[in-house]
Design a protein around this motif. Structure first.
Motif, short mmCIF file in Angstrom:
data_model
loop_
_atom_site.label_atom_id
_atom_site.label_comp_id
_atom_site.label_asym_id
_atom_site.label_seq_id
_atom_site.Cartn_x
_atom_site.Cartn_y
_atom_site.Cartn_z
N ASN A 75 0.39 7.92 0.60
CA ASN A 75 -0.92 8.58 0.07
C ASN A 75 -1.48 9.71 0.81
O ASN A 75 -2.09 9.59 1.87
CB ASN A 75 -2.03 7.10 0.08
N GLU B 150 -2.92 -1.93 7.51
CA GLU B 150 -2.88 -2.03 6.03
C GLU B 150 -1.57 -1.88 5.30
O GLU B 150 -1.14 -2.77 4.73
CB GLU B 150 -4.02 -0.96 5.45
N ARG C 204 -5.19 9.43 2.27
CA ARG C 204 -5.47 8.43 3.44
C ARG C 204 -4.50 9.14 5.03
O ARG C 204 -3.54 9.51 5.01
CB ARG C 204 -4.65 6.78 3.25
N SER D 238 -0.08 -5.24 3.68
CA SER D 238 -0.02 -5.38 2.25
C SER D 238 1.60 -5.63 1.94
O SER D 238 2.00 -6.10 0.75
CB SER D 238 -0.20 -4.04 1.72
N GLU E 144 0.92 -1.23 0.06
CA GLU E 144 -0.15 0.03 -0.04
C GLU E 144 0.80 1.07 -0.05
O GLU E 144 2.02 1.46 0.68
CB GLU E 144 -0.99 0.12 1.28
N ASN E 145 0.63 2.17 -0.73
CA ASN E 145 1.38 3.61 -0.85
C ASN E 145 1.27 4.19 0.39
O ASN E 145 0.18 4.72 1.04
CB ASN E 145 0.88 4.36 -1.89
#
Length: 295
Positions: A65, A77, A68, A81, A61-62
């Motif tokens: 981001n 997460e 988020r 991930s 997951e970035n």
């Protein structure tokens, strides 16, 4: 070679897939959904690894981001991930009747403690001082397959620079408008790598049987790049000034204190073993790397 790539549809995955296919390799992606030339993570867990010569994991997951919020749920997460996908692939490799010859995991230079002066090679200690360093430690530990004949390589990547994603995607608009500038003091080291070189290092690690262990995925001139000099070079590549510094409090307000560390502090990382393995960088210097991206 037949290569299975976890996270193959992401920013780095697309570039790596293109390079591998251009070199005559077959690529199968592992992603959320199955389809042509791809299998789902669920299918992988259930049916095991398809017959292949090599496996790469780029899933994650970035972290940066901006849409988020940094919360416990997002933290979980980010960890899952990376760590869980790596465990799933490692378990599938361990259970394979014909194990692949190579297993490459891409992690991050967040393993090394931020410092304005220390220089880190692949042998330097780290991995135990904050959320991100501990994340890299558990991520890399998840890839270990004791007693396996499969050759293991970990590439610790710097900030990946490329045209259609990553750090540059979020910076281009303000810089094009002449509103770009250094973050915080601008003196913090900025470990970077062009996406073609990160893909190139992974491909090199797959194709060269003698490569194993840790490789730093940063450009050779990256230890001399500060956040301020990066901002000036990006502005110059766009023909714009870089006069608007982003104060540290604003970065912390957008990203939260833990994530802001990634932008307001940095590490001088040397690709010592990467160069010793015989990898030749396409973009060793920042000005040419940025011109290629913004042209």
């Amino acid at each position: 070679m037949r290569v299975v790539v976890g996270g193959g549809t992401g920013f780095v995955g697309r570039a790596l897939t293109q390079l591998l296919r251009s070199r005559g390799h077959q690529v199968t992606h592992v992603s959320r959904r199955g389809g042509k030339d791809r299998i789902s993570w669920e299918e992988l867990s259930r049916s095991g690894l398809p017959l292949c010569d090599a496996v790469v994991n780029l899933a994650g997951e970035n972290v940066l981001n901006p849409l988020r919020r940094w919360s416990d749920a997002f933290c979980r997460e980010v960890i899952s991930s990376r760590v869980e996908t790596t465990k799933t692939l490692a378990k599938a490799i361990a259970a394979a009747e014909q194990p692949p010859r190579a297993w490459v995991l891409v992690t991050g230079v967040g393993y090394y403690r931020p410092s304005p002066t220390a220089e880190y090679t692949e042998d330097s200690p780290g991995g135990d001082f904050d959320f991100f360093s501990r994340l890299v430690s558990s991520w890399e530990a998840a890839a270990l397959i004791p007693g396996s004949p499969t050759r293991g390589v970990v590439v610790r990547s710097g900030v990946v620079l490329g045209r259609d994603g990553g750090a540059i995607a979020q910076m281009l608009l303000p810089f094009r408008l002449g509103l770009g500038g250094p973050m915080g003091s601008g003196l913090q080291p900025f470990p970077w790598i062009h996406i073609q070189d990160l893909s190139g290092i992974v491909c090199h690690a797959l194709e060269k049987e003698s490569v194993q262990g840790i490789l730093n995925g940063v450009a050779p001139s990256s230890p001399g790049t500060s956040n301020g000099s990066f901002a000036r070079e990006l502005a110059a590549a766009l023909g714009r000034p870089a006069l608007v510094p982003v104060p540290g409090w604003a970065v912390r307000a957008v990203f939260g204190a833990e994530r802001a560390v990634m932008l307001l502090e940095g590490q001088r990382v040397l690709p010592k073993r990467t160069l010793e393995t015989g990898y030749h960088f396409i973009f060793p210097e920042l000005p040419a790397a940025l011109r290629d991206i913004v042209a």
